[in-house]
Motif scaffolding. Sequence first.
Motif, PDB file in Angstrom:
ATOM      1  N   SER A  65       1.224  -0.759  -0.564  1.00  0.00           N
ATOM      2  CA  SER A  65      -0.023  -0.070   0.004  1.00  0.00           C
ATOM      3  C   SER A  65       0.950   1.146  -0.021  1.00  0.00           C
ATOM      4  O   SER A  65       1.743   1.300   0.341  1.00  0.00           O
ATOM      5  N   ARG A 195      -2.567  -9.851  -4.924  1.00  0.00           N
ATOM      6  CA  ARG A 195      -2.637  -8.643  -3.863  1.00  0.00           C
ATOM      7  C   ARG A 195      -3.311  -8.603  -2.303  1.00  0.00           C
ATOM      8  O   ARG A 195      -4.296  -9.843  -1.920  1.00  0.00           O
ATOM      9  N   THR A 199      -4.964  -4.566   1.483  1.00  0.00           N
ATOM     10  CA  THR A 199      -4.910  -2.788   1.200  1.00  0.00           C
ATOM     11  C   THR A 199      -5.859  -2.986  -0.372  1.00  0.00           C
ATOM     12  O   THR A 199      -5.424  -2.685  -1.840  1.00  0.00           O
ATOM     13  N   VAL A 223      -3.683   1.291   6.446  1.00  0.00           N
ATOM     14  CA  VAL A 223      -3.243   1.341   5.548  1.00  0.00           C
ATOM     15  C   VAL A 223      -4.569   1.711   4.569  1.00  0.00           C
ATOM     16  O   VAL A 223      -5.527   1.806   4.655  1.00  0.00           O
ATOM     17  N   THR A 224      -3.712   2.238   3.733  1.00  0.00           N
ATOM     18  CA  THR A 224      -4.358   2.881   2.495  1.00  0.00           C
ATOM     19  C   THR A 224      -3.905   3.777   1.402  1.00  0.00           C
ATOM     20  O   THR A 224      -2.545   3.764   1.417  1.00  0.00           O
ATOM     21  N   ASP A 225      -4.206   3.749   0.177  1.00  0.00           N
ATOM     22  CA  ASP A 225      -3.031   3.880  -1.273  1.00  0.00           C
ATOM     23  C   ASP A 225      -3.862   6.001  -1.584  1.00  0.00           C
ATOM     24  O   ASP A 225      -3.576   6.450  -1.966  1.00  0.00           O
TER      25      ASP A 225
END
Length: 390
Positions: A65, A195, A199, A223-225
């Motif tokens: 991520s 993946r 995520t 977590v993140t994009d």
Amino acid sequence: MAQNPAGRVSRRPLRPVTRTIPLAEPNLRGNEAAYLLECIEENYVSSVGPFVGRFETAFAETVGSKFAVACASGTAALHVALLVAGAGPDAPVAVSTFTFIASVNAVRYTGAPALLIDSEPVTWNLDGEQLLAEMDRRADAGLPLPRVVEVVHVLGHPADIEPLQEASRRYGVVLVEDAAESLGAQYTSGELAGRQVGTVGAIGCFSFNGNKLITTGGGGMIVTDDEVMADRARHLSTQARLPGLGYSHDQVGFNYRMTNLAAAVGLAQLERLKELLEAKCRIAGSYRKAFSELGLEMSPSVDWARSSDWLFSILMDDGPAAAEALSRSGVGARPLWTPAHLQPPYSHEERVGGAVAESLHRRGLSLPSGTALTDAELETVIGEVRALAG
Ligand SMILES: *Cc1c(COP(=O)(O)O)cnc(C)c1O
């Protein structure tokens, strides 16, 4: 205490031989002690310290991520993630009813009503098809739709995310993943091949409690994009304090950051992720082989995803009784969770189904799955289960 030739107190064995075979215990034989010592020698113990950033960077890279925000616990991570995803009193949050209670508590902390969703029988995770049908029904009837779906990947196994992605496309619902138990689990086919869990949604959460795959004593990670979400999560977890020397706060924030001490342990644990996952896989493989000969139903295994095998579990006639009997024989087994809709704080929440979760609770138990489990201990557990099942 024993002293080794260098004059340092030697580490005692991981556990005395007579102890109950534990369900899951920390495995701290890498750089954990060295990194902790570094924190103390350099006087960086609180959340202002270099290990926090190093752990975040390494973690984001490991799961794939863009951003990671280290928190004081998995529950704190979930609370903040749900807020960032838009959870609040004015719309329900759909969440698995078959989960550890923290998943649902975090919803309550935001003030949102929980919409408790049953499991599907294949992976034991949130039944996305039932949720989608419920959302269609609500949309037709003009009833309030969930704004956020919190999907839990229970016991190490990825949830079937496709119906939830469809709910996202159809109704704009934001997907939050509770991957507390499933670090290292992956999708292996279709668009999601390769993946990792945590995520796939808009934002994902992990836990580093003592019984999780990697531990920081207590801790969690978001977590993140999405950079905006990451910034908001970091802001909320640090008392929503504005930059500068002064004490200005633009929202009600939380003291939810991870300490440098915890992050030091986390970084050392993360360095050993592959080894720890291999140990879980080996344990699950041995159980699977032994119990398929006995014809027992056990932890899910599908051809479109790979579990982290966090806690290997089996289904028997009476799971809680079997867990009791095994515990009396020195095997640290535990029943599977009582579904949230059967817990007093959540018995009045709206729910969709519940029979699968109740059956898992009635029949299920988890078996010792610690990464330091020896072959002899595995054989003991298998022998005791065989005796019970026979
Ligand atoms: C462990 C766990 C949490 C909470 O994590 P903590 O670090 O103990 O606060 C949340 N959800 C699930 C599914 C968990 O197993």
